[in-house]
Design a protein around this motif. Sequence first.
Motif, PDB file in Angstrom:
ATOM      1  N   PHE A  18      35.251  43.672  33.093  1.00  0.00           N
ATOM      2  CA  PHE A  18      34.213  44.369  33.870  1.00  0.00           C
ATOM      3  C   PHE A  18      34.765  45.550  34.669  1.00  0.00           C
ATOM      4  O   PHE A  18      34.064  46.135  35.482  1.00  0.00           O
ATOM      5  N   LYS A  19      36.042  45.837  34.426  1.00  0.00           N
ATOM      6  CA  LYS A  19      36.710  46.958  35.102  1.00  0.00           C
ATOM      7  C   LYS A  19      36.580  46.857  36.634  1.00  0.00           C
ATOM      8  O   LYS A  19      36.213  47.816  37.317  1.00  0.00           O
ATOM      9  N   ILE A  20      36.846  45.679  37.126  1.00  0.00           N
ATOM     10  CA  ILE A  20      36.925  45.504  38.580  1.00  0.00           C
ATOM     11  C   ILE A  20      38.289  44.886  38.893  1.00  0.00           C
ATOM     12  O   ILE A  20      39.051  44.575  37.975  1.00  0.00           O
ATOM     13  N   ARG A  21      38.591  44.681  40.173  1.00  0.00           N
ATOM     14  CA  ARG A  21      39.889  44.111  40.530  1.00  0.00           C
ATOM     15  C   ARG A  21      39.767  42.590  40.692  1.00  0.00           C
ATOM     16  O   ARG A  21      38.684  42.097  41.053  1.00  0.00           O
ATOM     17  N   VAL A  22      40.869  41.887  40.446  1.00  0.00           N
ATOM     18  CA  VAL A  22      40.839  40.427  40.646  1.00  0.00           C
ATOM     19  C   VAL A  22      40.489  40.132  42.107  1.00  0.00           C
ATOM     20  O   VAL A  22      39.736  39.197  42.415  1.00  0.00           O
ATOM     21  N   ALA A  23      40.994  40.998  43.007  1.00  0.00           N
ATOM     22  CA  ALA A  23      40.719  40.803  44.430  1.00  0.00           C
ATOM     23  C   ALA A  23      39.214  40.816  44.704  1.00  0.00           C
ATOM     24  O   ALA A  23      38.729  40.107  45.595  1.00  0.00           O
ATOM     25  N   ASP A  24      38.465  41.618  43.919  1.00  0.00           N
ATOM     26  CA  ASP A  24      37.006  41.656  44.100  1.00  0.00           C
ATOM     27  C   ASP A  24      36.385  40.295  43.776  1.00  0.00           C
ATOM     28  O   ASP A  24      35.449  39.852  44.436  1.00  0.00           O
ATOM     29  N   LEU A  25      36.926  39.666  42.704  1.00  0.00           N
ATOM     30  CA  LEU A  25      36.385  38.353  42.306  1.00  0.00           C
ATOM     31  C   LEU A  25      36.589  37.321  43.415  1.00  0.00           C
ATOM     32  O   LEU A  25      35.790  36.410  43.584  1.00  0.00           O
ATOM     33  N   LEU A  26      37.679  37.476  44.141  1.00  0.00           N
ATOM     34  CA  LEU A  26      38.016  36.495  45.174  1.00  0.00           C
ATOM     35  C   LEU A  26      37.434  36.868  46.536  1.00  0.00           C
ATOM     36  O   LEU A  26      37.500  36.085  47.479  1.00  0.00           O
ATOM     37  N   SER A  27      36.885  38.078  46.635  1.00  0.00           N
ATOM     38  CA  SER A  27      36.411  38.564  47.932  1.00  0.00           C
ATOM     39  C   SER A  27      35.059  37.950  48.303  1.00  0.00           C
ATOM     40  O   SER A  27      34.469  37.179  47.540  1.00  0.00           O
ATOM     41  N   LYS A  28      34.558  38.329  49.472  1.00  0.00           N
ATOM     42  CA  LYS A  28      33.258  37.819  49.940  1.00  0.00           C
ATOM     43  C   LYS A  28      32.111  38.702  49.431  1.00  0.00           C
ATOM     44  O   LYS A  28      30.951  38.413  49.702  1.00  0.00           O
ATOM     45  N   ARG A  29      32.457  39.798  48.756  1.00  0.00           N
ATOM     46  CA  ARG A  29      31.413  40.744  48.332  1.00  0.00           C
ATOM     47  C   ARG A  29      30.373  40.052  47.463  1.00  0.00           C
ATOM     48  O   ARG A  29      30.696  39.243  46.599  1.00  0.00           O
ATOM     49  N   ARG A  30      29.095  40.389  47.683  1.00  0.00           N
ATOM     50  CA  ARG A  30      28.036  39.724  46.923  1.00  0.00           C
ATOM     51  C   ARG A  30      27.190  40.708  46.139  1.00  0.00           C
ATOM     52  O   ARG A  30      26.093  40.357  45.670  1.00  0.00           O
ATOM     53  N   SER A  31      27.692  41.963  46.017  1.00  0.00           N
ATOM     54  CA  SER A  31      26.931  42.928  45.205  1.00  0.00           C
ATOM     55  C   SER A  31      26.931  42.434  43.756  1.00  0.00           C
ATOM     56  O   SER A  31      27.869  41.758  43.315  1.00  0.00           O
ATOM     57  N   ARG A  32      25.886  42.817  43.033  1.00  0.00           N
ATOM     58  CA  ARG A  32      25.709  42.256  41.686  1.00  0.00           C
ATOM     59  C   ARG A  32      26.868  42.589  40.748  1.00  0.00           C
ATOM     60  O   ARG A  32      27.254  41.786  39.899  1.00  0.00           O
ATOM     61  N   GLY A  72      38.329  30.402  48.034  1.00  0.00           N
ATOM     62  CA  GLY A  72      38.003  29.303  48.939  1.00  0.00           C
ATOM     63  C   GLY A  72      36.512  29.026  49.044  1.00  0.00           C
ATOM     64  O   GLY A  72      35.992  28.760  50.132  1.00  0.00           O
ATOM     65  N   ARG A  73      35.818  29.091  47.928  1.00  0.00           N
ATOM     66  CA  ARG A  73      34.366  28.832  47.952  1.00  0.00           C
ATOM     67  C   ARG A  73      34.064  27.340  47.828  1.00  0.00           C
ATOM     68  O   ARG A  73      34.896  26.560  47.333  1.00  0.00           O
ATOM     69  N   ASP A  74      32.857  26.984  48.206  1.00  0.00           N
ATOM     70  CA  ASP A  74      32.439  25.594  48.149  1.00  0.00           C
ATOM     71  C   ASP A  74      32.134  25.189  46.702  1.00  0.00           C
ATOM     72  O   ASP A  74      31.742  26.032  45.889  1.00  0.00           O
TER      73      ASP A  74
END
Lengths: 442, 232
Positions: free
Chosen positions: A362-376, A406-408
């Motif tokens: 998806f051409k994003i960073r792994v850090a984005d996957l782990l972040s709190k960001r909730r944009s689609r 660290g998600r539920d």
Amino acid sequence: MAANSAVRPSLWKQCLRALELELSEQQFNTWIRPLQAEVSDGGLKLLAPNRFVVDWVQENCMDHISLVVGSIPVKLAVGSRRRPPLSAGTVKETPARPTQPLLGSRLNPLFTFKNFVEGKSNQLARAAALQVGENPGLAYNPLFLYGGVGLGKTHLMHAVGNMILEEDPGAKVVYIHSERFVGDMVRGLQHNTIAEFKRSYRSLDALLIDDIQFFAGKQQSQEEFFHTFNALLEGQRQIILTCDRYPKEVSGLEERLKSRFGWGLTVAIEPPEVETSAAILMSKAAVEQHYLPEEVAFFIAQRIRSNVRELEGALRRVIANSRFTGQPITLDFTKEALRDLLALQDKLVTVDNIQRTVAEYFKIRVADLLSKRRSRSVARPRQLAMALTKELTNHSLPEIGDAFGGRDHTTVIHACRRIKSLKETEVRVSEDYGNLLRTLTG
Amino acid sequence: MAQLLLPFPLEPSARFETFVVGKNAALVAHLRSLSDAGYTNSPPLWLWGEPSCGKSHLLQATCAAMLPASAIYLPLKNLPKLVPDVLHGLESLDLVVLDDLDVVVGNPAWEQMLFSLFNALQAEEGKLVCAARCAPAGLNFFLPDLDSRASGAIIYQVTGLIDDHLAIALQTHARFRGIDLPDKSARFLLHRLPRDMGVLCRWLDTLDQASLAVHRKLTVPFIREVLGTSDT
């Protein structure tokens, strides 16, 4: 070998023995074993598969062979007693055996509708192919089947061809790989038999060409195929084509061809679901006269997700192991037989690797996957990655949640449910999921 | 490493008879069965394993067992000058054996020819056996079509030998050359030389020649002497 009063049939054996002592084992296996000998015109004729073998033997062994055979003439040429060489690209001399008719049907009788296992992923393609088999030239012309490698396109194509022949044994049906079409054409041009080539192809009742993506960039072949295509279509003769992608997406293919490919029906074959894969495995095992327990079929189907060909490879390996060790096929036996293959996959299927692969896709960073960001643009890939992790690894839901910032564990359950429902309603999500699954398990 | 050149030829030794099976029983049985005339429509076989685990030995043994049928053994690493066109026309043979396939995987021209060969052999019912350092899934193919065909092969890992089996293998090779290699001497060699059957066999040849020259048996002191005088 034909009887000949002057040349003893054992002469070549004598030469082999002498050469075996003269050459290194590797040289002997590489350059001498491919030679086939026959007695012709009172001499010894040695047939080599290509000019490389001819050149090496000529340079390194002919003196020695002459010493053994004495005054008997020896001729070295490209050719085969079994069959003539496929490609003319390197043929130095005329094959020793008279050339076979330009076009044989080349249909594999083992590929039929009866043993094609139907599932959601291929039912449309199967239905279309069946109709073409029942009404060749009239139902869908051309029938264009596309999809990833090893999903059964070729099987369906052969099944149609076999069905046409069953109805009309006199029909001229030819299956050919696009590369061979190109090779035959090159041979036609080289040997000045292009008119015969054209006549042969244009007089068929059904022409089945596999993997037409290999026509890309080959202008003259495309030109010739374009005319063959037109001639057959005008005569209401059936054409079936396969390709690894949608025709419009094949680069290096002329627009006029792409447009014609769309005249009939274009239908996709998708990778099979686990249930279909298991059914395919059990069916293939039955053909090989082996019983495959359902739990074993599901085990293999769940672990090997890339395509049917690879699935078959794994099954053949299990069957071969069982045959050559005399042990019955059980789940434990299968795990042992596929041990290295599964270990290799396990290396690919880790949470880290899933996250990396999804992020790249998806051409994003792994850090984005782990972040709190909730944009689609981030949330959807994250949900896909979670669903894939759930499906491909043995991690528990809390472990997966932990690995994703660290998600539920309820977030993971929600992601899995969401992706499951989106796969059924949004083609794009289903395709993304399938592509990622194949990348991770291929 | 210096090698003594032999003034006379050697008997071929890469045969099934000289292969110590170890954990590879199913694979060896499968390869042996390829020479059965009744075994047609054989799917391709893909052997993989660490260097010196015995892949090349098995491939050449398979080739040798095919007689009188036609076969070719192409070691792609050992014949670096080969061009992809060398694969042309090989589908006319009963068996094609490609060693070190990984050295050409990733090269578009080679992959194109390999893909054609896979298809042509399937169409002509020829047999194909390949070997590489790893299974197809571990290689980066340029052509997905070739990747798929390779992945559809029957894949076997060739498992190397443990020391006890290596000693037996070395003694088997020695016997095949008509040399008596006592157990102690075999173990002495294994402790001092690389555990690579190719290297070990070349040393066997050297030792054989040395023992013939001075009419001495392959005892530990004699082997120590020869190893000491050569550049190990």
